[in-house]
Design a protein around this motif. Structure first.
Motif, PDB file in Angstrom:
ATOM      1  N   LYS A 191     -81.998  59.036  19.962  1.00  0.00           N
ATOM      2  CA  LYS A 191     -81.143  58.020  19.340  1.00  0.00           C
ATOM      3  C   LYS A 191     -81.038  58.203  17.826  1.00  0.00           C
ATOM      4  CE  LYS A 191     -81.552  54.607  22.959  1.00  0.00           C
ATOM      5  NZ  LYS A 191     -81.793  53.227  23.306  1.00  0.00           N
ATOM      6  N   TYR A 192     -81.517  59.344  17.318  1.00  0.00           N
ATOM      7  CA  TYR A 192     -81.404  59.629  15.889  1.00  0.00           C
ATOM      8  C   TYR A 192     -79.944  59.640  15.448  1.00  0.00           C
ATOM      9  CZ  TYR A 192     -79.776  64.427  16.463  1.00  0.00           C
ATOM     10  OH  TYR A 192     -79.021  65.537  16.772  1.00  0.00           O
ATOM     11  N   THR A 193     -79.034  59.911  16.379  1.00  0.00           N
ATOM     12  CA  THR A 193     -77.615  59.951  16.029  1.00  0.00           C
ATOM     13  C   THR A 193     -77.117  58.592  15.541  1.00  0.00           C
ATOM     14  OG1 THR A 193     -77.007  59.583  18.341  1.00  0.00           O
ATOM     15  CG2 THR A 193     -77.087  61.876  17.582  1.00  0.00           C
ATOM     16  N   ALA A 194     -77.725  57.502  16.021  1.00  0.00           N
ATOM     17  CA  ALA A 194     -77.351  56.164  15.541  1.00  0.00           C
ATOM     18  C   ALA A 194     -77.739  56.006  14.070  1.00  0.00           C
ATOM     19  CB  ALA A 194     -78.027  55.088  16.385  1.00  0.00           C
ATOM     20  N   ILE A 195     -78.863  56.605  13.685  1.00  0.00           N
ATOM     21  CA  ILE A 195     -79.293  56.552  12.292  1.00  0.00           C
ATOM     22  C   ILE A 195     -78.346  57.369  11.429  1.00  0.00           C
ATOM     23  CG2 ILE A 195     -81.153  57.146  10.679  1.00  0.00           C
ATOM     24  CD1 ILE A 195     -83.123  56.636  13.028  1.00  0.00           C
ATOM     25  N   VAL A 196     -77.982  58.558  11.904  1.00  0.00           N
ATOM     26  CA  VAL A 196     -77.048  59.403  11.164  1.00  0.00           C
ATOM     27  C   VAL A 196     -75.719  58.666  10.991  1.00  0.00           C
ATOM     28  CG1 VAL A 196     -75.732  61.559  11.189  1.00  0.00           C
ATOM     29  CG2 VAL A 196     -78.136  61.556  11.885  1.00  0.00           C
ATOM     30  N   GLU A 197     -75.208  58.076  12.047  1.00  0.00           N
ATOM     31  CA  GLU A 197     -73.924  57.366  11.990  1.00  0.00           C
ATOM     32  C   GLU A 197     -73.988  56.188  11.012  1.00  0.00           C
ATOM     33  OE1 GLU A 197     -70.034  56.503  12.448  1.00  0.00           O
ATOM     34  OE2 GLU A 197     -71.050  58.308  13.151  1.00  0.00           O
ATOM     35  N   ALA A 198     -75.081  55.459  11.002  1.00  0.00           N
ATOM     36  CA  ALA A 198     -75.226  54.310  10.098  1.00  0.00           C
ATOM     37  C   ALA A 198     -75.365  54.736   8.641  1.00  0.00           C
ATOM     38  CB  ALA A 198     -76.434  53.474  10.506  1.00  0.00           C
ATOM     39  N   ASN A 199     -75.690  56.011   8.430  1.00  0.00           N
ATOM     40  CA  ASN A 199     -75.930  56.519   7.073  1.00  0.00           C
ATOM     41  C   ASN A 199     -75.048  57.717   6.735  1.00  0.00           C
ATOM     42  OD1 ASN A 199     -78.495  55.019   6.048  1.00  0.00           O
ATOM     43  ND2 ASN A 199     -78.915  55.520   8.187  1.00  0.00           N
ATOM     44  N   LYS A 200     -73.885  57.838   7.374  1.00  0.00           N
ATOM     45  CA  LYS A 200     -73.071  59.041   7.204  1.00  0.00           C
ATOM     46  C   LYS A 200     -72.629  59.288   5.762  1.00  0.00           C
ATOM     47  CE  LYS A 200     -68.844  56.765   8.709  1.00  0.00           C
ATOM     48  NZ  LYS A 200     -67.878  56.648   9.767  1.00  0.00           N
ATOM     49  N   GLU A 201     -72.615  58.237   4.935  1.00  0.00           N
ATOM     50  CA  GLU A 201     -72.270  58.420   3.528  1.00  0.00           C
ATOM     51  C   GLU A 201     -73.449  58.973   2.733  1.00  0.00           C
ATOM     52  OE1 GLU A 201     -69.708  55.330   5.332  1.00  0.00           O
ATOM     53  OE2 GLU A 201     -71.864  55.554   5.215  1.00  0.00           O
ATOM     54  N   VAL A 202     -74.655  58.834   3.267  1.00  0.00           N
ATOM     55  CA  VAL A 202     -75.875  59.274   2.585  1.00  0.00           C
ATOM     56  C   VAL A 202     -76.446  60.533   3.225  1.00  0.00           C
ATOM     57  CG1 VAL A 202     -78.220  58.604   1.945  1.00  0.00           C
ATOM     58  CG2 VAL A 202     -76.420  56.901   1.932  1.00  0.00           C
ATOM     59  N   ILE A 203     -76.403  60.629   4.550  1.00  0.00           N
ATOM     60  CA  ILE A 203     -76.918  61.796   5.271  1.00  0.00           C
ATOM     61  C   ILE A 203     -75.736  62.657   5.687  1.00  0.00           C
ATOM     62  CG2 ILE A 203     -78.217  62.616   7.278  1.00  0.00           C
ATOM     63  CD1 ILE A 203     -79.687  59.928   7.293  1.00  0.00           C
ATOM     64  N   LYS A 204     -75.492  63.704   4.920  1.00  0.00           N
ATOM     65  CA  LYS A 204     -74.376  64.606   5.217  1.00  0.00           C
ATOM     66  C   LYS A 204     -74.759  65.645   6.266  1.00  0.00           C
ATOM     67  CE  LYS A 204     -71.508  62.835   2.324  1.00  0.00           C
ATOM     68  NZ  LYS A 204     -70.372  62.093   2.808  1.00  0.00           N
ATOM     69  N   ASP A 205     -76.053  65.941   6.352  1.00  0.00           N
ATOM     70  CA  ASP A 205     -76.559  66.923   7.301  1.00  0.00           C
ATOM     71  C   ASP A 205     -77.871  66.367   7.853  1.00  0.00           C
ATOM     72  OD1 ASP A 205     -77.888  69.077   8.554  1.00  0.00           O
ATOM     73  OD2 ASP A 205     -77.103  70.542   7.126  1.00  0.00           O
ATOM     74  N   ALA A 206     -77.927  66.153   9.159  1.00  0.00           N
ATOM     75  CA  ALA A 206     -79.112  65.548   9.784  1.00  0.00           C
ATOM     76  C   ALA A 206     -80.375  66.365   9.555  1.00  0.00           C
ATOM     77  CB  ALA A 206     -78.874  65.363  11.284  1.00  0.00           C
ATOM     78  N   ASP A 207     -80.238  67.631   9.222  1.00  0.00           N
ATOM     79  CA  ASP A 207     -81.397  68.482   8.971  1.00  0.00           C
ATOM     80  C   ASP A 207     -81.821  68.467   7.502  1.00  0.00           C
ATOM     81  OD1 ASP A 207     -81.592  69.324  11.644  1.00  0.00           O
ATOM     82  OD2 ASP A 207     -80.032  70.830  11.311  1.00  0.00           O
TER      83      ASP A 207
END
Length: 147
Positions: free
Chosen positions: A117-133
Motif C-alpha cells: 500500500k506504499y502507492t497510497a503514500i506516493v499518491e498522497a505526496n506526489k508533489e513531494v515524492i517524485k520517485d518512490a525510490d
C-alpha cells in the motif's frame, strides 16, 4: 493555522542566494500546484510564508510539504492562506518524518499492515515524492489514514 518546522539543511536545493528564495519557492509550488490559487511565498531567514487561497486542507498540506522539503527552509507559516472548504489541517492524515533506513514499503507496512500500500503514500505526496525510490531522512510526508 500556524507554524510547521522542517530540517533546513536537507531537501531539494532550488535557490543559492537568499534574494532568490521567495521567487524560487513560489515557482516550485506553482509548477505542481496542489490547489492553491494566487500562491505566493515570501522567504525570510529560512521561514517560508505561504499566501493564497487553498481548495482544501489537503492542498495546503501539500504546499506546506513542498516548501518545507526545500534546502534552506526551516519552517513554513500559513497565516496568509484561506481554505475554501473550511476544513482544518491534518484531518485524517498525519505527518511523518522519514528516518534513516526507512522505505515507503516499510512505512506502509507499519501504518497499514501491508507494504504494497506504499502507492497510497506516493499518491498522497506526489508533489513531494517524485520517485518512490528517492526519499531521504528528515523529509516530511503525509500518511493518509483513509484508504
Amino acid at each position: 493555522m500556524g507554524l510547521f518546522d522542517f530540517v533546513g539543511d536537507i531537501g531539494r536545493k532550488i535557490f543559492s542566494k537568499k534574494e532568490e528564495a521567495s521567487e524560487a519557492v513560489t515557482n516550485h509550488i506553482a509548477e505542481d500546484n496542489p490547489g492553491i490559487e494566487n500562491v505566493s511565498v515570501k522567504v525570510e531567514d529560512g521561514v517560508a510564508k505561504i499566501e493564497g487561497t487553498a481548495d482544501s486542507a489537503s492542498a495546503l498540506e501539500k504546499a506546506i510539504l513542498m516548501a518545507g522539503n526545500i534546502a534552506g527552509i526551516t519552517s513554513v507559516t500559513t497565516e496568509g492562506v484561506t481554505i475554501k472548504s473550511g476544513e482544518a489541517l491534518a484531518g485524517d492524515d498525519e505527518f511523518y518524518i522519514i528516518q534513516k533506513g526507512d522505505t515507503l514499503w516499510k512505512i506502509a507496512e507499519k501504518n497499514y499492515g501491508n507494504g504494497a500500500k506504499y502507492t497510497a503514500i506516493v499518491e498522497a505526496n506526489k508533489e513531494v515524492i517524485k520517485d518512490a525510490d528517492k526519499i531521504f531522512p528528515g523529509q516530511k510526508i503525509r500518511i493518509p489514514k483513509s484508504l
